[in-house]
Design a protein around this motif. Structure first.
Motif, PDB file in Angstrom:
ATOM      1  N   LYS A 335       0.832  -1.198   0.000  1.00  0.00           N
ATOM      2  CA  LYS A 335       0.000   0.000   0.000  1.00  0.00           C
ATOM      3  C   LYS A 335       0.868   1.250   0.000  1.00  0.00           C
ATOM      4  N   ASP A 336       0.326   2.327  -0.555  1.00  0.00           N
ATOM      5  CA  ASP A 336       1.027   3.603  -0.463  1.00  0.00           C
ATOM      6  C   ASP A 336       0.684   4.268   0.866  1.00  0.00           C
ATOM      7  N   ASN A 337       1.223   5.455   1.096  1.00  0.00           N
ATOM      8  CA  ASN A 337       1.021   6.075   2.411  1.00  0.00           C
ATOM      9  C   ASN A 337      -0.343   6.739   2.548  1.00  0.00           C
ATOM     10  N   LYS A 338      -1.211   6.521   1.543  1.00  0.00           N
ATOM     11  CA  LYS A 338      -2.610   6.947   1.654  1.00  0.00           C
ATOM     12  C   LYS A 338      -3.534   5.741   1.845  1.00  0.00           C
ATOM     13  N   GLY A 339      -2.913   4.546   1.949  1.00  0.00           N
ATOM     14  CA  GLY A 339      -3.688   3.342   2.179  1.00  0.00           C
ATOM     15  C   GLY A 339      -4.193   2.653   0.928  1.00  0.00           C
ATOM     16  N   VAL A 340      -3.797   3.119  -0.237  1.00  0.00           N
ATOM     17  CA  VAL A 340      -4.239   2.536  -1.504  1.00  0.00           C
ATOM     18  C   VAL A 340      -3.289   1.421  -1.921  1.00  0.00           C
ATOM     19  N   VAL A 341      -3.837   0.261  -2.284  1.00  0.00           N
ATOM     20  CA  VAL A 341      -3.007  -0.853  -2.747  1.00  0.00           C
ATOM     21  C   VAL A 341      -2.388  -0.486  -4.097  1.00  0.00           C
ATOM     22  N   VAL A 342      -1.068  -0.508  -4.177  1.00  0.00           N
ATOM     23  CA  VAL A 342      -0.366  -0.126  -5.404  1.00  0.00           C
ATOM     24  C   VAL A 342       0.240  -1.330  -6.131  1.00  0.00           C
ATOM     25  N   ILE A 343       0.396  -2.439  -5.415  1.00  0.00           N
ATOM     26  CA  ILE A 343       0.826  -3.681  -6.051  1.00  0.00           C
ATOM     27  C   ILE A 343      -0.162  -4.767  -5.624  1.00  0.00           C
ATOM     28  N   PRO A 344      -0.922  -5.329  -6.550  1.00  0.00           N
ATOM     29  CA  PRO A 344      -1.948  -6.312  -6.194  1.00  0.00           C
ATOM     30  C   PRO A 344      -1.362  -7.549  -5.524  1.00  0.00           C
ATOM     31  N   ALA A 345      -2.174  -8.213  -4.739  1.00  0.00           N
ATOM     32  CA  ALA A 345      -1.759  -9.463  -4.085  1.00  0.00           C
ATOM     33  C   ALA A 345      -1.325 -10.476  -5.134  1.00  0.00           C
ATOM     34  N   GLY A 346      -0.280 -11.212  -4.818  1.00  0.00           N
ATOM     35  CA  GLY A 346       0.206 -12.246  -5.722  1.00  0.00           C
ATOM     36  C   GLY A 346       1.165 -11.761  -6.787  1.00  0.00           C
ATOM     37  N   LYS A 347       1.431 -10.440  -6.816  1.00  0.00           N
ATOM     38  CA  LYS A 347       2.340  -9.878  -7.812  1.00  0.00           C
ATOM     39  C   LYS A 347       3.591  -9.349  -7.142  1.00  0.00           C
ATOM     40  N   LYS A 350       9.828  -7.143 -10.407  1.00  0.00           N
ATOM     41  CA  LYS A 350      11.238  -7.467 -10.585  1.00  0.00           C
ATOM     42  C   LYS A 350      12.002  -6.196 -10.926  1.00  0.00           C
ATOM     43  N   GLN A 351      13.311  -6.245 -10.744  1.00  0.00           N
ATOM     44  CA  GLN A 351      14.119  -5.049 -10.990  1.00  0.00           C
ATOM     45  C   GLN A 351      14.026  -4.552 -12.422  1.00  0.00           C
ATOM     46  N   THR A 352      13.721  -5.437 -13.349  1.00  0.00           N
ATOM     47  CA  THR A 352      13.650  -5.046 -14.755  1.00  0.00           C
ATOM     48  C   THR A 352      12.265  -4.550 -15.164  1.00  0.00           C
ATOM     49  N   ASP A 353      11.295  -4.571 -14.249  1.00  0.00           N
ATOM     50  CA  ASP A 353       9.939  -4.128 -14.585  1.00  0.00           C
ATOM     51  C   ASP A 353       9.896  -2.617 -14.767  1.00  0.00           C
ATOM     52  N   LEU A 354       9.288  -2.195 -15.869  1.00  0.00           N
ATOM     53  CA  LEU A 354       9.222  -0.775 -16.190  1.00  0.00           C
ATOM     54  C   LEU A 354       8.453   0.009 -15.132  1.00  0.00           C
ATOM     55  N   GLU A 355       7.538  -0.660 -14.428  1.00  0.00           N
ATOM     56  CA  GLU A 355       6.743   0.006 -13.402  1.00  0.00           C
ATOM     57  C   GLU A 355       7.621   0.637 -12.325  1.00  0.00           C
ATOM     58  N   LEU A 356       8.745  -0.001 -12.022  1.00  0.00           N
ATOM     59  CA  LEU A 356       9.656   0.549 -11.018  1.00  0.00           C
ATOM     60  C   LEU A 356      10.331   1.820 -11.529  1.00  0.00           C
ATOM     61  N   GLU A 357      10.547   1.903 -12.830  1.00  0.00           N
ATOM     62  CA  GLU A 357      11.168   3.100 -13.409  1.00  0.00           C
ATOM     63  C   GLU A 357      10.225   4.296 -13.353  1.00  0.00           C
ATOM     64  N   VAL A 363       5.438   4.583   0.068  1.00  0.00           N
ATOM     65  CA  VAL A 363       4.758   3.440   0.656  1.00  0.00           C
ATOM     66  C   VAL A 363       4.233   3.735   2.053  1.00  0.00           C
ATOM     67  N   GLU A 364       3.372   2.848   2.498  1.00  0.00           N
ATOM     68  CA  GLU A 364       2.817   2.940   3.839  1.00  0.00           C
ATOM     69  C   GLU A 364       3.954   3.000   4.863  1.00  0.00           C
TER      70      GLU A 364
END
Length: 371
Positions: A335-347, A350-357, A363-364
């Motif tokens: 979750k982020d620091n507003k309580g919203v889930v930003v990465i769904p359960a089960g996911k 990885k370091q190569t994922d564009l989402e991290l860029e 985060v919370e």
């Protein structure tokens, strides 16, 4: 003429486009003539930070056979760096340049590289894109958030107030990624820990860095880390306030031996050597290099004497998993620091994922905001 003041003496940006191509280098010529490598820094090379981390790699290059290294420091992210690059090419015969600061890439490297197709440009952090950017340009970077997570693990064990602190320059994805990793590392030890963040607004602002550190100390934070170009002010200010510190970029242990717990360090020589080896062997220029602890692009500072055995074991166990490629920092249900889930359960990212860029949240557990 001092190489560190070269740009001031340049009278012209005369056309330097070469008639040769990147692939026209001769292996025999390389063997007979040293490869001249230029390294350019946005600040002083002895800043105990980002610039020093690159200067340490340049020092290692100087020990390698068949190389000549020229350097220039305190080069702004303006047209000044174009003059410096042009000077290194025309005056020193540089065939490989490491313009290290983030702001050098666009438009400056992208302006100079097409005019010098026989010169290789390797930028730290730029997002080289095939089909969009010249083939004689490349970028390299490291997954230093792995080390910031380990910083957080140590901070989690060592904090007494359960309040840790992060002094940061700007709320861009790479900085947010480091803040989040530091916080998640600490909260893996004690879930109730909070991390307070102050953004100074720029990469090198000594007065604001001192003010931020003192403010966070006043709030009860007792373990600090940072993401600014030169951590010296944060480290020394925190130590004077009787606080503990986890370093960044290079080791700051000498500045505060009684406060320094460990640190997240770059190990740029790994990327530098890969790029230099390709140039010396007349192989294609590495356009996009990335790596973490496993690949040797980043490393941890030695532990300070005050770090407990339990803290060391916890961090070392996680580090071993990172080296084995079996540990993910950003996992499902986050979750982020507003309580919203930003990465769904089960996911897990990885370091190569564009989402991290493109990370744009804190985060919370982080006390602060983006923007």
């Amino acid at each position: 003429m001092s190489q560190f003041n070269r740009r001031d003496s340049l009278k012209s940006l005369a056309a330097l486009a070469s008639a040769t191509t990147l692939g026209g280098w001769s292996a025999l010529a390389n063997a007979q003539k040293p490869l001249t490598v230029g390294v350019i820094y946005v600040g002083p090379r002895d800043d105990y930070g980002y610039n020093q981390s690159h200067a340490l790699a340049a020092a290692e290059l100087k020990k390698m056979p068949g190389l000549k290294v020229v350097e220039e420091e305190n080069v702004p992210e303006t047209a000044a760096v174009q003059k410096t690059m042009t000077g290194m090419i025309s005056q020193d015969g540089a065939k490989l340049l490491f313009p290290t600061s983030f702001g050098y890439f666009d438009p400056h490297i992208l302006a100079v590289a097409p005019k010098n197709p026989d010169v290789r440009f390797s930028h730290c952090g730029g997002m080289w894109t095939e089909g969009k950017h010249p083939k004689n340009v490349g970028s390299f970077f490291g997954y230093i958030d792995e080390c910031q997570f380990l910083n957080g693990v140590i901070a989690g064990h060592m904090t007494k107030s359960n309040k840790i602190a992060f002094v940061a320059a700007k709320p861009i994805p790479q900085v947010l990624r480091n803040i989040n990793a530091f916080t998640l590392g600490a909260r893996s030890v004690k879930p109730g820990i909070t991390c307070s963040v102050i953004f100074t607004g720029d990469w090198s602002m000594a007065v604001k860095e001192a003010e931020a550190t003192n403010s966070l100390a006043d709030q009860g934070c007792d373990v600090f880390t940072m993401h600014v170009d030169g951590p010296k002010v944060v480290v020394e200010t925190a130590a004077k306030r009787g606080k503990m510190v986890c370093g960044y970029h290079a080791s700051q242990a000498k500045l505060a031996p009684n406060a320094y717990l460990t640190g997240a360090e770059w190990n740029w020589i790994t990327a530098y050597k890969t790029i230099v080896d390709a140039a010396q062997a007349d192989k294609p220029h590495p356009n996009f290099l990335r790596g973490g602890l496993k690949e040797g692009y980043v490393k941890m500072s030695p532990y300070g004497a005050m770090v407990t055995d339990a803290a060391k074991k916890n961090a070392d166990d996680i580090k071993a998993k990172m080296l084995a490629g079996s540990f993910d920092i950003f996992t499902g249900g986050l979750k982020d620091n507003k309580g919203v889930v930003v990465i769904p359960a089960g996911k897990a990212l990885k370091q190569t994922d564009l989402e991290l860029e493109k990370m744009n949240y804190l985060v919370e557990g982080v006390v602060g905001s983006v923007g």
